[in-house]
Write an enzyme that holds these catalytic residues in place. Structure first.
Site, PDB file in Angstrom:
ATOM      1  N   ARG A   1       0.830  -1.204   0.000  1.00 43.70           N
ATOM      2  CA  ARG A   1       0.000   0.000   0.000  1.00 43.70           C
ATOM      3  C   ARG A   1       0.863   1.252   0.000  1.00 43.70           C
ATOM      4  NH1 ARG A   1      -4.415   0.935   4.690  1.00 43.70           N
ATOM      5  NH2 ARG A   1      -2.516   1.068   5.942  1.00 43.70           N
TER       6      ARG A   1
ATOM      7  N   ARG B   1      10.948  26.618  -0.518  1.00 44.88           N
ATOM      8  CA  ARG B   1       9.511  26.491  -0.664  1.00 44.88           C
ATOM      9  C   ARG B   1       9.031  26.959  -2.032  1.00 44.88           C
ATOM     10  NH1 ARG B   1       4.358  28.159   0.180  1.00 44.88           N
ATOM     11  NH2 ARG B   1       3.087  26.871   1.572  1.00 44.88           N
TER      12      ARG B   1
ATOM     13  N   HIS C   1       5.612  25.499  -4.798  1.00 41.92           N
ATOM     14  CA  HIS C   1       4.599  24.467  -4.915  1.00 41.92           C
ATOM     15  C   HIS C   1       4.977  23.367  -5.897  1.00 41.92           C
ATOM     16  CE1 HIS C   1       2.156  27.370  -2.730  1.00 41.92           C
ATOM     17  NE2 HIS C   1       1.256  26.410  -2.541  1.00 41.92           N
TER      18      HIS C   1
ATOM     19  N   LYS D   1      -2.591   7.381   1.176  1.00 38.14           N
ATOM     20  CA  LYS D   1      -2.355   7.695   2.583  1.00 38.14           C
ATOM     21  C   LYS D   1      -1.350   8.846   2.686  1.00 38.14           C
ATOM     22  CE  LYS D   1      -2.192   4.904   6.816  1.00 38.14           C
ATOM     23  NZ  LYS D   1      -3.585   5.090   7.183  1.00 38.14           N
TER      24      LYS D   1
ATOM     25  N   GLU E   1     -15.687   6.486   5.674  1.00 40.52           N
ATOM     26  CA  GLU E   1     -14.823   5.791   6.625  1.00 40.52           C
ATOM     27  C   GLU E   1     -14.744   6.618   7.895  1.00 40.52           C
ATOM     28  OE1 GLU E   1     -11.083   5.564   4.610  1.00 40.52           O
ATOM     29  OE2 GLU E   1     -10.785   7.724   4.628  1.00 40.52           O
TER      30      GLU E   1
END
Length: 284
Positions: A52, A100, A102, A145, A177
């Protein structure tokens, strides 16, 4: 030691861990993670969790270079170094360190791997849980995830303030969920779950329960579940790596379930047997 951490090749006590300020996980939640329970220094269902994890980082195009076998060996080695009987093994990879911006950092920027193994207590299967419902306000890649967990954090706080154990997210009238669990139910002798699409995390425990139900001859239905159907279920179940499978007594203060304890007991006993056998007898 009771806990151990690992960061890009260096391991040591958990309180010595440092993470670079420019890590993209800090700035954007630009990473993915996975976790499992380890008993007797053996991580449970490690291959399922690594599969996963690989699906997650590949879905968001993180250039993680370690193979499945290398990651498996590293996790097992770290679990072998901690003291105690039960631990949570957590690992994450981010898109590395960069100023930093994006867009992705320059090609060749290495990913950052962080692992920690820390003591935990599993929820006993006989513990009965209470739930509440909440509109699902999260993103549309729930099957990955990722580290973007602020909505989950806010929902977990809401659950704590309302003195319940978990929340049932729903989109309109269909449930998805929980904030750290899958929600399943027993109805008319069948184990029922929302389908494993992009609206729910494909939980390893959820997957295992479906496998066990098939072995036990319990019918399985993977189709949308409405809030009305959930409140009318014979049993409502919460499944996650730290609890495996628990029954629910109340949702939003209303009693639910209590009509198919025998089926739940069969699933719990089969799962406990599987867990105990794997975490006592495997060699790596």
């Amino acid at each position: 030691m009771q806990s151990i951490c690992y960061s890009n090749g260096i391991s040591g006590p958990l309180d010595q861990l440092t993470v670079p300020f420019t890590d993209r996980g800090r700035s954007f939640g630009d990473g993915v993670f996975d976790a499992t329970t380890a008993a007797n220094h053996i991580p449970f269902a490690i291959d399922d969790h690594i599969d996963r994890f690989f699906n997650s980082f590949q879905a968001v195009r993180i250039p993680f270079a370690m193979s499945k076998a290398e990651l498996r060996r590293l996790l097992c080695d770290l679990c072998a170094q901690v003291e105690g009987d039960c631990h949570m093994a957590y690992w994450q990879v981010t898109r590395g360190c960069a100023l930093r911006g994006h867009a992705f950092p320059p090609e060749g920027t290495p990913a950052n791997l962080l692992i920690y193994i820390s003591p935990c207590q599993m929820t006993p299967p006989e513990q009965i849980l209470t739930l509440m419902t909440a509109e699902d306000i999260r993103h549309h890649m729930l099957n990955v995830k990722t580290l973007n967990l602020l909505p989950n954090v806010l929902t977990a706080q809401l659950a704590q303030e309302n003195n319940v154990d978990e929340v049932v997210y729903h989109l309109g009238d269909s449930i998805t969920e929980g904030f750290h669990s899958n929600i399943m139910m027993i109805k008319d002798g069948a184990l029922c779950s929302p389908p494993a699409d992009n609206w729910i995390l494909p939980g390893i425990t959820r997957k295992h329960l479906i496998q066990l139900a098939n072995k036990l001859g319990i019918p399985v239905k993977e189709e949308p579940i409405t809030l009305e159907q959930l409140f009318d279920a014979d049993e409502v179940l919460v499944t996650n790596s730290g609890a495996l499978c628990n029954k629910v007594s109340h949702i939003d203060g209303k009693p639910v379930g209590g009509k198919a304890a025998d089926i739940v007991q069969r699933l719990q006993e089969a799962y406990a047997k599987w867990f105990n056998e794997e975490t006592h007898s495997q060699t790596f």
